[in-house]
Design a protein around this motif. Structure first.
Motif, PDB file in Angstrom:
ATOM      1  N   SER A 232       0.728  -1.169  -0.018  1.00 64.60           N
ATOM      2  CA  SER A 232      -0.279   0.088   0.008  1.00 64.60           C
ATOM      3  C   SER A 232       0.803   1.230   0.052  1.00 64.60           C
ATOM      4  N   MET A 233       2.126   1.205   0.185  1.00 63.39           N
ATOM      5  CA  MET A 233       3.138   2.394   0.335  1.00 63.39           C
ATOM      6  C   MET A 233       3.031   3.082  -0.891  1.00 63.39           C
ATOM      7  N   ILE A 234       3.304   4.373  -0.722  1.00 59.33           N
ATOM      8  CA  ILE A 234       3.744   5.026  -2.134  1.00 59.33           C
ATOM      9  C   ILE A 234       4.817   6.028  -1.442  1.00 59.33           C
ATOM     10  N   THR A 235       5.704   6.572  -2.627  1.00 63.12           N
ATOM     11  CA  THR A 235       6.414   7.666  -2.452  1.00 63.12           C
ATOM     12  C   THR A 235       6.102   8.711  -3.217  1.00 63.12           C
ATOM     13  N   LYS A 236       6.576  10.165  -2.934  1.00 64.80           N
ATOM     14  CA  LYS A 236       6.500  11.367  -3.689  1.00 64.80           C
ATOM     15  C   LYS A 236       8.085  11.835  -3.891  1.00 64.80           C
ATOM     16  N   ASN A 237       8.417  12.472  -4.831  1.00 64.28           N
ATOM     17  CA  ASN A 237       9.825  13.016  -5.123  1.00 64.28           C
ATOM     18  C   ASN A 237       9.557  14.409  -4.952  1.00 64.28           C
ATOM     19  N   ASN A 238      10.546  15.068  -5.089  1.00 64.68           N
ATOM     20  CA  ASN A 238      10.687  16.680  -5.257  1.00 64.68           C
ATOM     21  C   ASN A 238       9.518  17.355  -6.259  1.00 64.68           C
ATOM     22  N   GLN A 239       9.204  16.584  -7.212  1.00 64.77           N
ATOM     23  CA  GLN A 239       8.252  17.216  -8.072  1.00 64.77           C
ATOM     24  C   GLN A 239       6.911  16.798  -7.783  1.00 64.77           C
ATOM     25  N   ALA A 241       5.728  13.673  -7.945  1.00 67.87           N
ATOM     26  CA  ALA A 241       5.215  12.591  -8.581  1.00 67.87           C
ATOM     27  C   ALA A 241       5.172  11.450  -7.614  1.00 67.87           C
ATOM     28  N   VAL A 242       3.958  10.531  -7.730  1.00 66.47           N
ATOM     29  CA  VAL A 242       3.585   9.356  -6.882  1.00 66.47           C
ATOM     30  C   VAL A 242       4.298   8.037  -7.558  1.00 66.47           C
ATOM     31  N   ALA A 243       5.113   7.476  -6.785  1.00 65.84           N
ATOM     32  CA  ALA A 243       5.460   6.074  -7.222  1.00 65.84           C
ATOM     33  C   ALA A 243       5.092   5.093  -6.330  1.00 65.84           C
ATOM     34  N   ARG A 244       4.343   3.793  -6.889  1.00 67.23           N
ATOM     35  CA  ARG A 244       3.831   2.922  -6.224  1.00 67.23           C
ATOM     36  C   ARG A 244       4.927   1.963  -5.721  1.00 67.23           C
ATOM     37  N   GLY A 246       7.204  -1.154  -5.135  1.00 70.10           N
ATOM     38  CA  GLY A 246       7.818  -1.909  -6.426  1.00 70.10           C
ATOM     39  C   GLY A 246       8.236  -1.255  -7.624  1.00 70.10           C
ATOM     40  N   ALA A 247       8.060  -0.184  -7.659  1.00 73.96           N
ATOM     41  CA  ALA A 247       8.464   0.735  -8.773  1.00 73.96           C
ATOM     42  C   ALA A 247      10.033   1.026  -8.645  1.00 73.96           C
ATOM     43  N   ARG A 248      10.576   1.245  -9.827  1.00 69.10           N
ATOM     44  CA  ARG A 248      12.042   1.874  -9.719  1.00 69.10           C
ATOM     45  C   ARG A 248      11.893   3.172  -8.875  1.00 69.10           C
ATOM     46  N   ALA A 249      11.237   4.089  -9.075  1.00 70.68           N
ATOM     47  CA  ALA A 249      11.135   5.427  -8.532  1.00 70.68           C
ATOM     48  C   ALA A 249      10.654   5.107  -7.068  1.00 70.68           C
ATOM     49  N   PHE A 250       9.951   4.211  -6.691  1.00 69.85           N
ATOM     50  CA  PHE A 250       9.690   4.099  -5.294  1.00 69.85           C
ATOM     51  C   PHE A 250      11.083   3.768  -4.585  1.00 69.85           C
ATOM     52  N   HIS A 251      11.621   2.688  -4.980  1.00 68.57           N
ATOM     53  CA  HIS A 251      13.218   2.487  -4.217  1.00 68.57           C
ATOM     54  C   HIS A 251      13.929   3.733  -4.326  1.00 68.57           C
ATOM     55  N   ARG A 252      13.953   4.593  -5.452  1.00 71.89           N
ATOM     56  CA  ARG A 252      14.826   5.580  -5.296  1.00 71.89           C
ATOM     57  C   ARG A 252      14.422   6.725  -4.397  1.00 71.89           C
ATOM     58  N   ASP A 253      13.146   6.966  -4.404  1.00 69.64           N
ATOM     59  CA  ASP A 253      12.687   8.013  -3.362  1.00 69.64           C
ATOM     60  C   ASP A 253      12.744   7.383  -1.945  1.00 69.64           C
ATOM     61  N   SER A 254      12.609   6.241  -1.620  1.00 73.68           N
ATOM     62  CA  SER A 254      12.544   5.837  -0.431  1.00 73.68           C
ATOM     63  C   SER A 254      14.029   5.808   0.095  1.00 73.68           C
ATOM     64  N   GLU A 255      14.991   5.571  -0.781  1.00 72.22           N
ATOM     65  CA  GLU A 255      16.468   5.641  -0.458  1.00 72.22           C
ATOM     66  C   GLU A 255      17.071   6.966  -0.130  1.00 72.22           C
ATOM     67  N   VAL A 256      16.230   7.899  -0.766  1.00 72.66           N
ATOM     68  CA  VAL A 256      16.598   9.401  -0.380  1.00 72.66           C
ATOM     69  C   VAL A 256      16.120   9.719   0.918  1.00 72.66           C
ATOM     70  N   VAL A 257      14.836   9.148   1.393  1.00 72.46           N
ATOM     71  CA  VAL A 257      14.520   9.152   2.770  1.00 72.46           C
ATOM     72  C   VAL A 257      15.324   8.587   3.813  1.00 72.46           C
ATOM     73  N   ALA A 258      15.537   7.608   3.540  1.00 72.03           N
ATOM     74  CA  ALA A 258      16.343   6.664   4.423  1.00 72.03           C
ATOM     75  C   ALA A 258      17.975   7.172   4.592  1.00 72.03           C
ATOM     76  N   ASP A 259      18.240   7.828   3.674  1.00 73.02           N
ATOM     77  CA  ASP A 259      19.721   8.655   3.727  1.00 73.02           C
ATOM     78  C   ASP A 259      19.601   9.852   4.550  1.00 73.02           C
ATOM     79  N   ALA A 260      18.578  10.599   4.198  1.00 77.41           N
ATOM     80  CA  ALA A 260      18.441  11.843   5.101  1.00 77.41           C
ATOM     81  C   ALA A 260      18.206  11.591   6.694  1.00 77.41           C
ATOM     82  N   VAL A 261      17.267  10.402   6.860  1.00 77.87           N
ATOM     83  CA  VAL A 261      17.092   9.875   8.298  1.00 77.87           C
ATOM     84  C   VAL A 261      18.133   9.393   8.985  1.00 77.87           C
ATOM     85  N   GLY A 262      19.093   8.680   8.087  1.00 76.79           N
ATOM     86  CA  GLY A 262      20.217   8.165   8.468  1.00 76.79           C
ATOM     87  C   GLY A 262      20.326   6.522   9.006  1.00 76.79           C
TER      88      GLY A 262
END
Length: 297
Positions: A232-239, A241-244, A246-262
């Protein structure tokens, strides 16, 4: 709670401290609507890097200003929203990290026109228009000194619509303040179970790129007794844009969040899943929450 007497002026250097604290909170204490579920319904407070809800972002700003400048904030509220307010003889300064404003919101009494002091400043996210130009978000403020009411609007550029849209609006009043910070648990818990709470999410301003990224788990429509699912999770990037999941964009966006959180990405995902399960367990029977929009902004 100590407050700055309005007959006084801010200590020398306070403006710079306000700016530094605001930037620090924006980039190191992200908006995280899941944190207080862990604190008030789960095993306890989250690590600082995970951040906190809009109120806790303001509390963190107030804590840092008190440490560095000796000035105590007043915490003005609109429903569940809280901002840190510093009044002095010349006007007031607001720190409201949830609204992502870049400079502190400094309102000078001498700038009043027809009984109102108006201000507009840049805010995150800074998006890109179709022609490649930068479209900063904006926070607009209107203070009426006569009744000490402050209207706050956050506007951001919508790539889908091609123009700015209002994303958040609040009205703060001096007579509506928290008298205890953090508030008692019996005040906090009902706020967490309010129907407006239609998701749990972590939203970061990445400290290196200054771009927004967010992982979101919508809460509406979950069958009773079913533990929240990563599907059920989604991500949003700086623009916006929603990614569901399993999508490549979801992985990319969630890595940005994880990197910022540490923290590792899976730890952040698990943190949201656990918060959603805590919400499900604590929510009163029949609680209805609004559906979360899955459209690109």
């Amino acid at each position: 709670m100590k407050t700055l007497n309005v007959a006084e002026t801010p200590p020398v250097g306070t403006a710079a401290i306000h700016g530094a604290v605001l930037d620090e909170v924006l980039t190191t204490f992200p908006y995280n609507s899941a944190s207080q579920f862990h604190e008030y319904f789960g095993s306890g407070p989250a690590p600082r890097g995970y951040g906190g809800s809009c109120a806790w972002q303001s509390f963190e700003a107030g804590r840092l200003v008190a440490e560095r400048a000796g000035a105590e904030a007043e915490y003005w509220i609109d429903g569940r929203h809280v901002a840190a307010v510093y009044r002095d003889a010349g006007g007031m300064t607001l720190l409201d990290p949830y609204l992502l404003h870049c400079p502190p919101l400094r309102l000078e009494r001498a700038d009043a026109v027809d009984g109102e002091v108006r201000l507009a400043v840049d805010a995150y996210p800074f998006r890109i228009r179709e022609d490649g130009s930068v479209a900063p978000s904006r926070v607009r403020v209107c203070w009426v000194p006569e009744d000490d009411s402050v209207r706050l609007d956050h506007l951001r550029f919508s790539p889908r619509r091609g123009h700015n849209v209002i994303s958040r609006s609040f009205t703060l009043r001096r007579e509506r303040q928290l008298t205890e910070v953090p508030p008692p648990a019996e005040w906090v818990r009902p706020q967490l179970l309010h129907p407006e709470q239609h998701s749990v999410s972590v939203r970061v301003v990445h400290p290196a790129t200054r771009e927004l990224a967010e992982i979101i788990l919508p809460l509406a429509g979950r069958p009773t007794g079913v533990v929240s699912d990563t599907e059920s999770m989604i991500t949003k990037n700086n623009q916006g844009a929603v990614a569901r999941h399993g999508a490549r964009a979801f992985h990319r966006d969630s890595e940005v969040v994880a990197d910022a959180v540490g923290s590792p990405r899976q730890d952040v995902v698990d943190f949201l899943l656990e918060a959603a399960a805590l919400h499900l367990a604590a929510a009163p029977a029949g609680l209805e929450t609004a559906a979360y929009s899955l459209e690109d902004e």
